[in-house]
Structure formats: C-alpha cells, structure tokens
Write an enzyme that holds these catalytic residues in place. Sequence first.
Site, PDB file in Angstrom:
ATOM      1  N   GLU A  94      38.107  16.207  11.066  1.00 10.76           N
ATOM      2  CA  GLU A  94      38.837  16.521  12.295  1.00 10.76           C
ATOM      3  C   GLU A  94      38.061  17.505  13.162  1.00 10.76           C
ATOM      4  O   GLU A  94      38.117  17.447  14.396  1.00 10.76           O
ATOM      5  CB  GLU A  94      40.215  17.101  11.949  1.00 10.76           C
TER       6      GLU A  94
ATOM      7  N   HIS B 180      40.530  20.798   3.539  1.00  5.59           N
ATOM      8  CA  HIS B 180      41.095  19.444   3.499  1.00  5.59           C
ATOM      9  C   HIS B 180      41.942  19.290   2.253  1.00  5.59           C
ATOM     10  O   HIS B 180      41.637  19.864   1.198  1.00  5.59           O
ATOM     11  CB  HIS B 180      39.965  18.402   3.493  1.00  5.59           C
TER      12      HIS B 180
END
Length: 370
Positions: A310, A255
């Site tokens: 996600e 991330h």
Amino acid sequence: MVDKGLKGVVAAETELSFIDGSVGILLYRGYDAKELAIRHSFEEVAYLLWYGTLPSLAELQSFKAAWVRCRQLPEPVIHCLNQLPSDMNLMSQLRTAVSVLGTTVYEGAPHIEQAMALTAMMPAIIANLYRKQQGLPIWDSIPSNESLGHAAHYLYLLTGEVPTDIHASALETYMILTMEHGLNASTFTARVITSTESDMVSALTGALGAMKGQLHGGAPSGVTEMLEAIGTADRAEDWLREQLENRSLLMGFGHRIYRTRDPRAEALKMRIAQMEESDHWLDLAQFVEDTAVRLLAEYKPGRKLYANVEFYAAAIMRAIGLPSELFTPTFSASRTVGWTSHMIEQAKDNVIYRPDAKYIGSFPTTEHVS
C-alpha cells in the site's frame, strides 16, 4: 467450537498462489511474483494464472490480439454508465456497471475467454465512470491504440493521453503484484458464488461488493497525505521522528500477513530503481521508506516493520496523478485476473460452500398450559 471469520480454516485447494508471510514469499503458480512483476507484462502473468504456463512468443501475440478485441464495451454497459448518478460511490458504480454485463453473453460455466473479456473491459468501465465524475465525456467507442498494454491503456483511457513509460511501467508492476493473493475476502466471495453454479458476472459482482468494504479494499489516502506532508527528502527524518515520538502510526508500514519485508513492496522498489527516468514522488517514497525503516528499528526494536504494498501503491498513484478514490477500482482491475482464475478453478472441482452456524438463540419452553 466456532472459528469466527474462518481464520485459519482451509476451505479450498488451489494451484494459483502460495503465501508465506514469515519469510516474505508470494508465488503465482510456482513462480516468484517479484520476478514476474519485474520481467513480464501484465498480459503474460494473466496468461500464466489462467492457463498454468507462461506463453510462447506466438501464443502471447495471439493472446494480446484477442485481448485488444475484448476492450470495447457492450451498448447496455454504456447506457448504464450514462444513467448512474455521478455522486454515487465509485466502487458502487463499478459493481453496478459490471453486473450489467450479465445481460450479454456471460452465462454458463466460467472459462478463460470470459475471464479475458471481463478483465479487458474493466479499465474502460472504471475510466468512463471517473471521467463522468470529472465532467468529461464518456468514451462511447474506445479510442484505438492497440500498441498499449493493459496498464498503459488504462491510463490512456483516464486522461486521453499516452502515458510516459515510467508511469506505465510503475503501474503495470503494481497491477501484476495485486493480481492474486490467496483466499482473501473478495476471492472467497467469488468462489462461494461460483460454487452455486452461478455465472461469472455474478461472481465478479460479488467480489467487487466485498472489495468495496473498508476492511478489505480500503484506500492509501493516509500514505498519500504523509508523503505530501513531508514534501521533500530533507524534511523526512524530522517529520517521521516527530510522529514516532507522539506514538502515531506510520501509514503504509507493517502488514497482517507479512512479518518481514512485503515481497510486493520489494518488487515495486526494484522496478522504480531500474527506471532511467526519475519522478519526484517515487524518489521521495524510496527515501521515506529507508528513513522510516531505520527509525522504526530504533523506536520499536524487534517489531520488524517494513513498507507494505500500500505504501508504494500510494506513491505510484500520487506520481501518475490518480486520486485516492481510484485506488480500490484500480486494484480491482488487476485482481479481476485472480478472481476469475479462482472461479475457473472452483468450477473444475466444485462443491457448494455450505458451512454451519452455531445457534445461540432461545428455545421454546417445555411447560404446558392447562
């Protein structure tokens, strides 16, 4: 000096959320977002972001009753839904349909009643747009099921069936964790529009336009494809090892902000582990994550690569049967709480956003023609 993209530039003060990516912290008004997602409902956390405190039982009951009354779509929006071309991008349709709400009663300074109404209507707008794309009838009148919370009601509108507890709970946890996340592109867009003293619908429409961009909203299709390619737990290690040997990226890991475990992914994993029922895709996702983290530590030592939100979003979407084109609209249905909270906060201490730009074009010559 030019700070392209305004990265690292502090442009606002906020009480809404705090993020420390180095240690994996996400707070909503001082509360750990992970704990909120595990212990509270979507409506309770929305109340927290809008009002600044968690509701009492009596306040929550009154709040939920008002929320349910806001679910019905105005006639101009229903008309718009029927007129939009079905082959139009779903986020473009959503942006256009939301803008039609500006024809109703959403003028004036942002306030919580407007924020609740806009948030409550988002599932109906998204579900109707998707139903139309699938050749299903639009809900001219929202089917009455006042017992369902925000996430469960969204699934109900999509399918016409009451969802299972495991699916509704997984989606609700995800939607709580995506309510708010600092001054990202769409939130900044909402605050800029609000700073001009424009109305709430205009700011929400602008935020949706920003969310539509590939660099912001995106879609977890890569994660979904990965899980479908793996299929079963016994294939996971060989498949993942082959990808790493070929120097391919593992979708849903790492991330930009979080340099340790994404707290949102951790909360989703905790929620799934608490569920008494099992689901093949959610169980597979947990196994794949554990295997991938172990292999990433082997192949990329020191990188600290973990599953991000996600990854689990894709697993949840796959488990409850939502296609990838519904990911960004679903994300938007939850982020509406954060967007509207920022609008209200901006309006309370407003200064119009007006940054400068450095001119790099040419200037007229000083020579005179005789």
